[in-house]
Scaffold this motif. Structure first.
Motif, PDB file in Angstrom:
ATOM      1  N   LEU A 177      32.028  29.872  38.581  1.00 10.13           N
ATOM      2  CA  LEU A 177      31.639  31.262  38.809  1.00 10.13           C
ATOM      3  C   LEU A 177      32.700  32.019  39.611  1.00 10.13           C
ATOM      4  CD1 LEU A 177      27.838  30.761  39.619  1.00 10.13           C
ATOM      5  CD2 LEU A 177      28.849  31.655  37.500  1.00 10.13           C
ATOM      6  N   ILE A 178      33.270  31.360  40.624  1.00  8.03           N
ATOM      7  CA  ILE A 178      34.262  32.040  41.468  1.00  8.03           C
ATOM      8  C   ILE A 178      35.564  32.253  40.704  1.00  8.03           C
ATOM      9  CG2 ILE A 178      35.697  31.822  43.531  1.00  8.03           C
ATOM     10  CD1 ILE A 178      33.377  30.398  44.873  1.00  8.03           C
ATOM     11  N   LEU A 179      36.049  31.230  39.994  1.00  6.25           N
ATOM     12  CA  LEU A 179      37.302  31.395  39.252  1.00  6.25           C
ATOM     13  C   LEU A 179      37.139  32.402  38.115  1.00  6.25           C
ATOM     14  CD1 LEU A 179      38.875  27.818  39.033  1.00  6.25           C
ATOM     15  CD2 LEU A 179      39.263  29.632  40.697  1.00  6.25           C
ATOM     16  N   ARG A 180      35.976  32.422  37.502  1.00  2.00           N
ATOM     17  CA  ARG A 180      35.736  33.418  36.444  1.00  2.00           C
ATOM     18  C   ARG A 180      35.811  34.832  37.015  1.00  2.00           C
ATOM     19  NH1 ARG A 180      30.623  33.441  32.185  1.00  2.00           N
ATOM     20  NH2 ARG A 180      30.770  35.636  31.618  1.00  2.00           N
ATOM     21  N   LYS A 181      35.288  35.031  38.221  1.00  2.93           N
ATOM     22  CA  LYS A 181      35.350  36.340  38.866  1.00  2.93           C
ATOM     23  C   LYS A 181      36.766  36.644  39.367  1.00  2.93           C
ATOM     24  CE  LYS A 181      33.437  40.040  40.719  1.00  2.93           C
ATOM     25  NZ  LYS A 181      32.846  41.126  39.894  1.00  2.93           N
ATOM     26  N   PHE A 182      37.406  35.650  39.987  1.00  2.00           N
ATOM     27  CA  PHE A 182      38.728  35.843  40.580  1.00  2.00           C
ATOM     28  C   PHE A 182      39.771  36.200  39.515  1.00  2.00           C
ATOM     29  CE2 PHE A 182      42.815  34.608  42.295  1.00  2.00           C
ATOM     30  CZ  PHE A 182      42.741  34.981  43.630  1.00  2.00           C
ATOM     31  N   PHE A 183      39.677  35.560  38.351  1.00  7.17           N
ATOM     32  CA  PHE A 183      40.656  35.778  37.293  1.00  7.17           C
ATOM     33  C   PHE A 183      40.108  36.675  36.178  1.00  7.17           C
ATOM     34  CE2 PHE A 183      42.050  31.568  38.994  1.00  7.17           C
ATOM     35  CZ  PHE A 183      43.305  31.955  39.438  1.00  7.17           C
ATOM     36  N   ALA A 184      39.191  37.565  36.525  1.00  8.78           N
ATOM     37  CA  ALA A 184      38.544  38.412  35.513  1.00  8.78           C
ATOM     38  C   ALA A 184      39.558  39.212  34.701  1.00  8.78           C
ATOM     39  CB  ALA A 184      37.545  39.338  36.189  1.00  8.78           C
ATOM     40  N   LYS A 185      40.606  39.717  35.358  1.00  8.07           N
ATOM     41  CA  LYS A 185      41.603  40.521  34.662  1.00  8.07           C
ATOM     42  C   LYS A 185      42.343  39.685  33.622  1.00  8.07           C
ATOM     43  CE  LYS A 185      45.476  43.678  35.480  1.00  8.07           C
ATOM     44  NZ  LYS A 185      46.342  44.308  36.524  1.00  8.07           N
ATOM     45  N   ASP A 186      42.750  38.476  33.993  1.00 10.19           N
ATOM     46  CA  ASP A 186      43.433  37.599  33.034  1.00 10.19           C
ATOM     47  C   ASP A 186      42.506  37.203  31.895  1.00 10.19           C
ATOM     48  OD1 ASP A 186      45.805  37.604  34.429  1.00 10.19           O
ATOM     49  OD2 ASP A 186      45.374  35.785  35.553  1.00 10.19           O
TER      50      ASP A 186
END
Length: 414
Positions: free
Chosen positions: A191-200
């Motif tokens: 969940l955190i990595l999906r949010k953190f890298f949302a732009k990519d």
């Protein structure tokens, strides 16, 4: 004087292992450091012999798992995984990230974190290039899961192997108790990595060519399944799981040599003898540091009891120590102390030394291996970039993992 020499020796060994100038093996410094501490009396030959004897079964198991992972790679397991990840995308990078998480978590749990870093990460990089998408979210997923997804099985990480022998639990009992922390940590990481890298992740895949699907190597998958079952059966029989790993490696090795998929040289290199000797020497060096003052200091820092607040504190101390001296020495330092408190304290420490290293490169050798693998790509590998991601994940995963552990301990009445 002995304390100063012991700390200096540990710093020299870790500094060399983290940098590895000219690619020299870690034993170049570790072996002389251990010898020096013995020569000056910072530790005794009897104590060093005991430390090495205790570590030998763990090191032997690690060798078998390293060979098993390499043979799986030679048989096309990781190529098939890359093909499956690419097919799962369907025009949405979030699906790709979910596939990477699922496969990386499974590979880390069954074949150890080294397989995820060294064998799966290059496949993930190649898959991202083939799909024309940023590789950063997916490679950072393999980096983080190589550490945090190693919570599940006693065989997933060298730190687990050390803790497993001290916890006094069977293979199945260990796995059952750690299943909830593993699920909680992996879910929060996702969940955190999906949010953190949302732009990519918003970039739509643009496949460069239609790749021919790589088939799953069925024989290898069957051998892996039987090996995993063997881990549990040998534990129930009072034997070391190393025997199951050795059996799986022998079956795949004989088949690989017969079919020409591998060679004796590749198998020998996979054993990584210099690293195994480094682990033994590191144990002697850490023993010297403990004997000369660190043990009493850590006893004052660690809490009494195994309630939820105490388990959180143990995990936090383990995580902080991992990011100061690396997670392997942290385990060697803390394990004799927490083992006296019982299985809950040992498992809480394990969460700290497995999740905590995602904060800095110093945290684990796996982090540095990952940096070497992705260095030639366009993925940012600077210490600041790595730690920024870790700052977002480590505090939450640490708390969630310990809370889930506490729930599991109540469930299994430990």
């Amino acid at each position: 004087m002995a304390l100063i020499l012991s700390v200096a020796a540990l710093a020299a060994v870790l500094g060399f292992a983290l940098r590895r100038p000219r690619g020299w093996p870690e034993i170049v410094v570790a072996l002389p450091a251990a010898g020096l501490l013995l020569a000056v009396g910072a530790t005794t030959w009897q104590s060093a012999r005991t430390e090495v004897t205790d570590l030998l079964p763990v090191v032997g198991f690690l060798a078998a798992v390293l060979v098993l992972a390499r043979l799986c790679d030679d048989d096309g397991l990781f190529r098939a995984a890359g093909s499956a990840m690419a097919r799962s995308t369907r025009g949405d990078q979030k699906r790709l990230l979910a596939s990477v998480f699922a496969i990386a978590a499974a590979v880390t749990a069954i074949l150890s974190l080294d397989a995820t870093v060294v064998l799966l990460t290059p496949v993930v990089l190649a898959t991202a290039r083939t799909l024309g998408v940023p590789a950063r979210p997916h490679t950072y997923a393999t980096a983080h899961l190589a550490n945090s997804a190693s919570l599940l099985l006693p065989v997933s990480n060298l730190t687990n192997l050390l803790a497993f022998s001290a916890a006094g639990l069977s293979f199945l009992h260990f796995t059952a108790v750690m299943a909830l922390p593993w699920l909680a940590v992996v879910a929060i990481e996702f969940l955190i990595l999906r949010k953190f890298f949302a732009k990519d992740l918003a970039v739509a895949p643009r496949p460069r060519a239609e790749a021919t699907p790589a088939p799953w190597p069925r024989f290898t998958l069957v051998v892996l399944a039987l090996t995993l079952a063997g881990f549990a059966l040998t534990s129930l029989a009072g034997l070391s799981p190393a025997w199951a790993a050795l059996a799986g490696a022998l079956v795949l090795g004989i088949r690989g040599l017969a079919t020409g998929r591998t060679t004796v040289t590749r198998i020998t290199v996979a054993v990584d003898g210099p690293f195994l000797v480094f682990v033994l020497c590191l144990g002697v060096v850490v023993d010297a540091v403990m004997r000369n003052g660190l043990e009493s200091t850590m006893q004052q820092i660690l809490p009494d009891g195994t309630g939820l607040p105490a388990l959180l504190w143990i995990a936090a101390v383990a995580a902080m120590l991992s990011n100061v001296v690396n997670n392997l020495p942290a385990v060697l330092v803390l394990l004799p102390l927490v083992a006296a408190m019982g299985p809950p304290a040992v498992l809480a420490m394990l969460i700290g030394v497995n999740v905590g290293p995602n904060l800095t490169y110093v945290g684990s050798l796996a982090n540095l291996l990952w940096r070497n693998v992705v260095r030639t790509s366009d993925v940012p590998t600077g210490a600041a970039a790595f730690s920024l991601v870790g700052l977002c994940t480590v505090p939450l995963t640490l708390v969630a993992g310990v809370a889930a552990l506490w729930a599991g301990l109540q469930l299994f009445n430990i």
